[in-house]
Write an enzyme that holds these catalytic residues in place. Structure first.
Site, PDB file in Angstrom:
ATOM      1  N   ASP A  84      -0.556  -0.354   6.212  1.00 25.83           N
ATOM      2  CA  ASP A  84      -0.135  -1.752   6.415  1.00 25.83           C
ATOM      3  C   ASP A  84       1.290  -1.851   6.960  1.00 25.83           C
ATOM      4  O   ASP A  84       1.574  -2.684   7.816  1.00 25.83           O
ATOM      5  CB  ASP A  84      -0.247  -2.517   5.091  1.00 25.83           C
ATOM      6  CG  ASP A  84      -1.695  -2.607   4.634  1.00 25.83           C
ATOM      7  OD1 ASP A  84      -2.553  -3.004   5.440  1.00 25.83           O
ATOM      8  OD2 ASP A  84      -1.969  -2.241   3.476  1.00 25.83           O
ATOM      9  N   ALA A  86       2.851   0.209   8.835  1.00 27.52           N
ATOM     10  CA  ALA A  86       2.991   0.714  10.220  1.00 27.52           C
ATOM     11  C   ALA A  86       2.393  -0.264  11.237  1.00 27.52           C
ATOM     12  O   ALA A  86       2.663  -0.163  12.437  1.00 27.52           O
ATOM     13  CB  ALA A  86       2.292   2.070  10.344  1.00 27.52           C
ATOM     14  N   GLN A  87       1.591  -1.204  10.757  1.00 26.70           N
ATOM     15  CA  GLN A  87       0.779  -1.993  11.681  1.00 26.70           C
ATOM     16  C   GLN A  87       1.579  -2.882  12.625  1.00 26.70           C
ATOM     17  O   GLN A  87       1.235  -3.040  13.795  1.00 26.70           O
ATOM     18  CB  GLN A  87      -0.235  -2.833  10.894  1.00 26.70           C
ATOM     19  CG  GLN A  87      -1.308  -1.967  10.238  1.00 26.70           C
ATOM     20  CD  GLN A  87      -2.344  -2.766   9.483  1.00 26.70           C
ATOM     21  OE1 GLN A  87      -2.381  -3.996   9.559  1.00 26.70           O
ATOM     22  NE2 GLN A  87      -3.199  -2.086   8.734  1.00 26.70           N
ATOM     23  N   HIS A 109      -7.662  -5.099   5.966  1.00 25.40           N
ATOM     24  CA  HIS A 109      -6.909  -5.786   4.900  1.00 25.40           C
ATOM     25  C   HIS A 109      -6.040  -6.828   5.604  1.00 25.40           C
ATOM     26  O   HIS A 109      -5.546  -6.579   6.710  1.00 25.40           O
ATOM     27  CB  HIS A 109      -6.059  -4.762   4.135  1.00 25.40           C
ATOM     28  CG  HIS A 109      -5.129  -5.344   3.113  1.00 25.40           C
ATOM     29  ND1 HIS A 109      -5.527  -6.278   2.183  1.00 25.40           N
ATOM     30  CD2 HIS A 109      -3.813  -5.114   2.872  1.00 25.40           C
ATOM     31  CE1 HIS A 109      -4.495  -6.590   1.411  1.00 25.40           C
ATOM     32  NE2 HIS A 109      -3.443  -5.904   1.820  1.00 25.40           N
ATOM     33  N   GLU A 196      -4.611  -4.799  -7.259  1.00 22.86           N
ATOM     34  CA  GLU A 196      -4.062  -3.436  -7.280  1.00 22.86           C
ATOM     35  C   GLU A 196      -2.743  -3.372  -8.065  1.00 22.86           C
ATOM     36  O   GLU A 196      -2.450  -2.360  -8.689  1.00 22.86           O
ATOM     37  CB  GLU A 196      -3.926  -2.858  -5.859  1.00 22.86           C
ATOM     38  CG  GLU A 196      -2.938  -3.540  -4.963  1.00 22.86           C
ATOM     39  CD  GLU A 196      -3.167  -3.260  -3.473  1.00 22.86           C
ATOM     40  OE1 GLU A 196      -4.280  -2.877  -3.076  1.00 22.86           O
ATOM     41  OE2 GLU A 196      -2.217  -3.465  -2.691  1.00 22.86           O
ATOM     42  N   GLU A 232     -10.270  10.092 -21.096  1.00 21.11           N
ATOM     43  CA  GLU A 232     -11.448   9.330 -21.545  1.00 21.11           C
ATOM     44  C   GLU A 232     -11.553   7.955 -20.886  1.00 21.11           C
ATOM     45  O   GLU A 232     -12.577   7.275 -21.013  1.00 21.11           O
ATOM     46  CB  GLU A 232     -11.435   9.179 -23.072  1.00 21.11           C
ATOM     47  CG  GLU A 232     -11.784  10.478 -23.767  1.00 21.11           C
ATOM     48  CD  GLU A 232     -12.052  10.293 -25.260  1.00 21.11           C
ATOM     49  OE1 GLU A 232     -12.611   9.259 -25.646  1.00 21.11           O
ATOM     50  OE2 GLU A 232     -11.670  11.186 -26.026  1.00 21.11           O
TER      51      GLU A 232
HETATM   52  N1  LIG Z   1      -7.308   3.307   1.317  1.00 19.12           N
HETATM   53  C1  LIG Z   1      -8.364   2.526   1.158  1.00 19.12           C
HETATM   54  O1  LIG Z   1      -9.403   2.945   0.696  1.00 19.12           O
HETATM   55  C2  LIG Z   1      -8.347   1.083   1.549  1.00 19.12           C
HETATM   56  C3  LIG Z   1      -7.539   0.659   2.560  1.00 19.12           C
HETATM   57  N2  LIG Z   1      -7.667  -0.624   3.051  1.00 19.12           N
HETATM   58  C4  LIG Z   1      -6.839  -1.035   4.175  1.00 19.12           C
HETATM   59  O2  LIG Z   1      -7.203  -0.251   5.314  1.00 19.12           O
HETATM   60  C5  LIG Z   1      -6.056  -0.024   6.134  1.00 19.12           C
HETATM   61  C6  LIG Z   1      -5.835   1.455   6.295  1.00 19.12           C
HETATM   62  O3  LIG Z   1      -5.485   1.997   5.038  1.00 19.12           O
HETATM   63  P1  LIG Z   1      -5.702   3.546   4.726  1.00 19.12           P
HETATM   64  O4  LIG Z   1      -7.027   3.983   5.257  1.00 19.12           O
HETATM   65  O5  LIG Z   1      -5.372   3.731   3.284  1.00 19.12           O
HETATM   66  O6  LIG Z   1      -4.552   4.165   5.633  1.00 19.12           O
HETATM   67  P2  LIG Z   1      -4.043   5.665   5.637  1.00 19.12           P
HETATM   68  O7  LIG Z   1      -2.703   5.739   4.998  1.00 19.12           O
HETATM   69  O8  LIG Z   1      -5.092   6.600   5.116  1.00 19.12           O
HETATM   70  O9  LIG Z   1      -3.875   5.864   7.227  1.00 19.12           O
HETATM   71  C7  LIG Z   1      -3.372   7.015   7.739  1.00 19.12           C
HETATM   72  C8  LIG Z   1      -3.782   7.108   9.180  1.00 19.12           C
HETATM   73  O10 LIG Z   1      -3.009   6.205   9.988  1.00 19.12           O
HETATM   74  C9  LIG Z   1      -2.394   6.954  11.008  1.00 19.12           C
HETATM   75  N3  LIG Z   1      -1.144   6.370  11.454  1.00 19.12           N
HETATM   76  C10 LIG Z   1       0.004   6.249  10.752  1.00 19.12           C
HETATM   77  N4  LIG Z   1       0.954   5.693  11.521  1.00 19.12           N
HETATM   78  C11 LIG Z   1       0.381   5.493  12.737  1.00 19.12           C
HETATM   79  C12 LIG Z   1       0.840   4.976  13.965  1.00 19.12           C
HETATM   80  N5  LIG Z   1       2.100   4.556  14.098  1.00 19.12           N
HETATM   81  N6  LIG Z   1      -0.022   4.913  15.030  1.00 19.12           N
HETATM   82  C13 LIG Z   1      -1.300   5.322  14.885  1.00 19.12           C
HETATM   83  N7  LIG Z   1      -1.798   5.826  13.741  1.00 19.12           N
HETATM   84  C14 LIG Z   1      -0.963   5.909  12.692  1.00 19.12           C
HETATM   85  C15 LIG Z   1      -2.194   8.345  10.392  1.00 19.12           C
HETATM   86  O11 LIG Z   1      -1.985   9.298  11.393  1.00 19.12           O
HETATM   87  P3  LIG Z   1      -1.185  10.683  11.068  1.00 19.12           P
HETATM   88  O12 LIG Z   1      -2.211  11.618  10.558  1.00 19.12           O
HETATM   89  O13 LIG Z   1      -0.616  11.070  12.364  1.00 19.12           O
HETATM   90  O14 LIG Z   1      -0.136  10.330  10.033  1.00 19.12           O
HETATM   91  C16 LIG Z   1      -3.532   8.506   9.688  1.00 19.12           C
HETATM   92  O15 LIG Z   1      -4.533   8.863  10.597  1.00 19.12           O
HETATM   93  C17 LIG Z   1      -4.901  -0.741   5.436  1.00 19.12           C
HETATM   94  O16 LIG Z   1      -4.823  -2.026   5.996  1.00 19.12           O
HETATM   95  C18 LIG Z   1      -5.345  -0.805   3.982  1.00 19.12           C
HETATM   96  O17 LIG Z   1      -4.756  -1.860   3.250  1.00 19.12           O
HETATM   97  C19 LIG Z   1      -8.591  -1.494   2.585  1.00 19.12           C
HETATM   98  C20 LIG Z   1      -9.421  -1.126   1.555  1.00 19.12           C
HETATM   99  C21 LIG Z   1      -9.301   0.159   0.894  1.00 19.12           C
HETATM  100  C1  LIG Z   2      -7.181  -0.708  -5.209  1.00 19.92           C
HETATM  101  C2  LIG Z   2      -6.388  -0.231  -4.044  1.00 19.92           C
HETATM  102  C3  LIG Z   2      -6.833  -0.780  -2.687  1.00 19.92           C
HETATM  103  O1  LIG Z   2      -6.656  -2.186  -2.671  1.00 19.92           O
HETATM  104  C4  LIG Z   2      -8.292  -0.448  -2.481  1.00 19.92           C
HETATM  105  C5  LIG Z   2      -8.753   0.970  -2.445  1.00 19.92           C
HETATM  106  O2  LIG Z   2      -9.086  -1.343  -2.414  1.00 19.92           O
HETATM  107  C6  LIG Z   2      -5.933  -0.165  -1.602  1.00 19.92           C
HETATM  108  O3  LIG Z   2      -5.151  -0.925  -0.995  1.00 19.92           O
HETATM  109  O4  LIG Z   2      -5.989   1.060  -1.401  1.00 19.92           O
HETATM  110 MG   LIG Z   3      -8.419  -3.230  -2.478  1.00 19.36          MG
HETATM  111 MG   LIG Z   4      -5.248  -2.912  -1.219  1.00 13.81          MG
END
Ligand SMILES: NC(=O)C1=CN([C@@H]2O[C@H](COP(=O)(O)OP(=O)(O)OC[C@H]3O[C@@H](n4cnc5c(N)ncnc54)[C@H](OP(=O)(O)O)[C@@H]3O)[C@@H](O)[C@H]2O)C=CC1
Ligand SMILES: CC[C@](O)(C(C)=O)C(=O)O
Ligand SMILES: [Mg+2]
Ligand SMILES: [Mg+2]
EC number: 1.1.1.86
Length: 337
Positions: A84, A86-87, A109, A196, A232
């Site tokens: 989020d 970095a977006q 998100h 969260e 647990e």
């Molecule tokens: N984690 C989850 O399960 C959940 C996440 N979300 C939402 O989904 C979105 C993604 O979250 P999440 O999957 O956790 O993210 P991550 O932290 O896992 O994302 C990391 C990825 O983003 C890349 N990245 C980082 N900076 C840049 C950039 N400047 N340009 C291009 N790519 C980049 C990284 O590349 P590199 O390998 O080069 O660092 C890597 O591939 C968020 O909006 C989050 O809130 C929603 C529900 C659950």
């Molecule tokens: C509970 C954390 C979360 O909101 C998710 C996995 O849904 C997140 O931002 O990673």
């Molecule tokens: Mg969530």
């Molecule tokens: Mg979240």
């Protein structure tokens, strides 16, 4: 008001199959969306920076990788799945210059849209497809022929086809197999942050650490305290997950159930509820997001300090030792192909 729920029969997969989709980021959510879209017959390109450590992983899994700018220029639908914080920079540098009228900008998100860190032009569709689970589970369920429930939201809909497009995308990653609920960017963002912070991550972590501290400070062995306050918890949460709080109370001993009623409200008391309301108010007003973004702009000093302090907590030392005795517990997180 009851939420609207959509299933496979409500979504037309051919809509997203007719689009070029760029997934920016290949982390937890990014890898799951990219692989499942591809396996659902959608043309996908992953957008990653030159030198990104995720690049080899995506390429090994047979995906085409371009830079975020190239992927955005190529795509009809751009799904932003980078962290989020970095977006807004990715948007300004790589997406905005390539965001022509009629394209769709998707999110997993709503934070950047809800708090106006990203302000796309009016002629672009803005939608959300947010699985309600971690990315690795999203992918695993898809591979198993199942799905994780997802939320969709449409913030801007210049073509009138935003909802059909979001449902089609959700179907391609398995969401409509389980059920897709319609929400808004505001509702998803505020409830996700609250959940969260107050319950799932912040609340649960603090509860576990504090319980562990109380037992060890009273002279009980850290190993015993770890089992009672952390290990647990999974058994209890699994019961809640399967059948609600009622099944948990049914399954534990009558003694535990009685103690639950007597002591639960002493731990989570009226003062804690007031604090939860204050947390929600900070989320709604944008105060939390301002702190998050200011910290990120400064190179994340607060986040780094929090991480260092958390790693030093005695429960982590005890936990690492005990998990070493349980071969089935310490499962590494891996991408599921
Ligand atoms: N984690 C989850 O399960 C959940 C996440 N979300 C939402 O989904 C979105 C993604 O979250 P999440 O999957 O956790 O993210 P991550 O932290 O896992 O994302 C990391 C990825 O983003 C890349 N990245 C980082 N900076 C840049 C950039 N400047 N340009 C291009 N790519 C980049 C990284 O590349 P590199 O390998 O080069 O660092 C890597 O591939 C968020 O909006 C989050 O809130 C929603 C529900 C659950
Ligand atoms: C509970 C954390 C979360 O909101 C998710 C996995 O849904 C997140 O931002 O990673
Ligand atoms: Mg969530
Ligand atoms: Mg979240």
């Amino acid at each position: 008001m009851t939420a609207e729920v959509f299933y496979d029969g409500d979504a037309d997969l051919s809509i997203i199959q007719g689009k070029k989709v760029a997934v920016i980021g290949y982390g937890s959510q990014g890898h799951a969306h990219s692989l499942s879209l591809r396996d659902s017959g959608v043309e996908v390109v992953v957008g990653l920076q030159e030198g990104s450590k995720s690049r080899p992983k995506a390429e090994e899994q047979g995906l085409t990788v371009k830079t975020p700018a190239e992927a955005s220029a190529w795509a009809d639908v751009i799904m932003v799945l980078a962290p989020d914080t970095a977006q807004r920079k990715i948007y300004a540098e790589s997406i905005e210059p390539n965001l022509t009228a009629g394209k769709a900008l998707f999110f997993g998100h709503g934070l950047n849209i809800r708090f106006e860190l990203i302000k796309p032009p009016a002629d672009v569709t803005i939608a959300m497809v947010a699985p309600k689970g971690p990315g690795h589970l999203v992918r695993r369920q898809y591979v198993d022929g199942k799905g994780v429930p997802a939320l969709i939201a449409i913030e801007q809909d210049p073509t009138g086809e935003g909802q059909a497009l979001a449902l089609s995308y959700a179907k391609a990653i398995g969401g409509t197999r389980a059920g897709v609920i319609k929400t808004t960017f505001k509702e998803e963002t505020e409830t996700d942050l609250f959940g969260e912070q107050a319950v799932l991550c912040g609340g649960a972590s603090a509860l576990v650490q504090t319980g562990f501290e109380v037992l060890t400070e009273a002279g009980y062995a850290p190993e015993i305290a770890y089992f009672e306050c952390l290990h647990e918890l999974k058994l209890i949460v699994d019961l809640m997950y399967e059948g609600g709080i009622a099944r948990q109370r049914y399954s534990v001993s009558d003694t535990a159930e009685f103690g639950d009623y007597v002591s639960g409200p002493r731990v989570i008391n009226a003062a804690v509820k007031e604090e939860m309301k204050a947390i929600l108010a900070d989320i709604q007003s944008g105060e939390f997001t301002r702190r998050l973004i200011a910290d990120d702009d400064a190179g994340a000093p607060e986040l780094k300090k929090f991480r260092e302090e958390a790693a030093k907590h005695p429960i982590e030392i005890t936990g690492a030792k005990l998990r070493g005795m349980m071969s089935w517990v310490d499962r590494p997180i891996t991408e599921t192909a």
